[in-house]
Motif scaffolding. Sequence first.
Motif: not given
Length: 431
Positions: A240-241, A259, A335-339
């Motif tokens: 998890w981010p 997610r 939050l991240e490149n690929r949520p």
Amino acid sequence: MSDALKQGAMQIVRRLCEAGFEAYLVGGCVRDEQLGRPVKDYDIATSAHPEQVQRLFERTVPTGLQHGTVTVVVGKKPYEVTTFRREGGYEAFRRPTEVEYIDSLTEDLQRRDFTMNAMAIDQNGRLIDPFDGMRDLERGVLRCVGQAEERFGEDALRMMRCLRFASEYGLIVEQATWDALNSGISLLRHIAMERIRAELERMLGGSDPNRALDLLTGSKALRHVKQELLLSGLDKETAWPPLSRLTEMEHRLAFIYIRLGAVPAEVEEDMIKLTFSRHQMETVKRIVAAHTALLSGLDRATGWAEEAYLRRIWISAALTYGVPALRALREIYLLENRPIRTEDIKVGEAADVWKRLGSVWLEQMPVSALAELAVGGKDLMGHLGVKGGPWTGRLLHRLLESAALAELRNDKETLLAAAREHYENMQENDE
């Protein structure tokens, strides 16, 4: 605030001691004070029985006499004062069936859940720590008082509290305590869902939600609660981010549901089972619904979606689900490149555009709600000479979208002129 609270608590402690009773600050207030954390409330344990406490203080409320608890009000602040007690058997793995008043502070502390919660402070400020709670805190260890199997068997909710304390205070669960938790985790089926929700809410809203997710995953706790939850699938997710970058608990929860691939109806079902408030549920559901709408919009796009199209479906989602939902969704995407768990390159690239421009687009919207539109339903009916009906809402929404995209100026004359053309097109399409 904390100093004033403590002064009131110590005033109660000293008054009880002056009357010949023992009295101490106990529980979470002692733990947090030792750690230098803010104290929200102070609890007091005493050898005085409830009726004796009531006679000693002018303002009292009999909040829990069956458990030996009287609330004493000092100024405008309430303080729970509880008689030293020994608890008999437990029913439904939650509540003691009987309570016996005793004279021993140590025995009273012995019935508590974890060593860090089994400390006391006397009227002189001296720490009383018969089970080495302070030493455990210094070592970064969370440990049950006595036998962990017994503590969890008495009150199964303590297992959820164990996960919450470990995440919030950055503690390692002592091995025997962890083993007992995993052995007894199925007892959570006896605990009311509102209690599960309260602990889960505090975990996800706490200082280290990622640690909370790791503990929930490791224990598989949510697979053993009364009702089946989509959130029980947490243990299928990894890496998890940093969720603490999202400031609101509801936004963190929305990210988790995204997610897990949840749709809005599943989110609603889960959150109703967990007894979240209507407001909390709507907040989370709107974010998930906006995400779902954006993906659906991408599915309808032919070939690669141009930036203008990505802006259109972004603004459309904002009008449908609210600007706050889209702001939260952008933070989730950041939050991240690929949520989004997908191999679809188009989706990933679209998310990159929304991360880069989504906030700007929202700021540039001339209008964001029907209440801000320069015309209303009566204006449309009067201008078109037609009775109201389902078409009214559809037409207003089209005008709102055009105004929000700055395709039309938000003034009455411009909107009414466009309304006739839109209305005629709608009539043709309905035929």
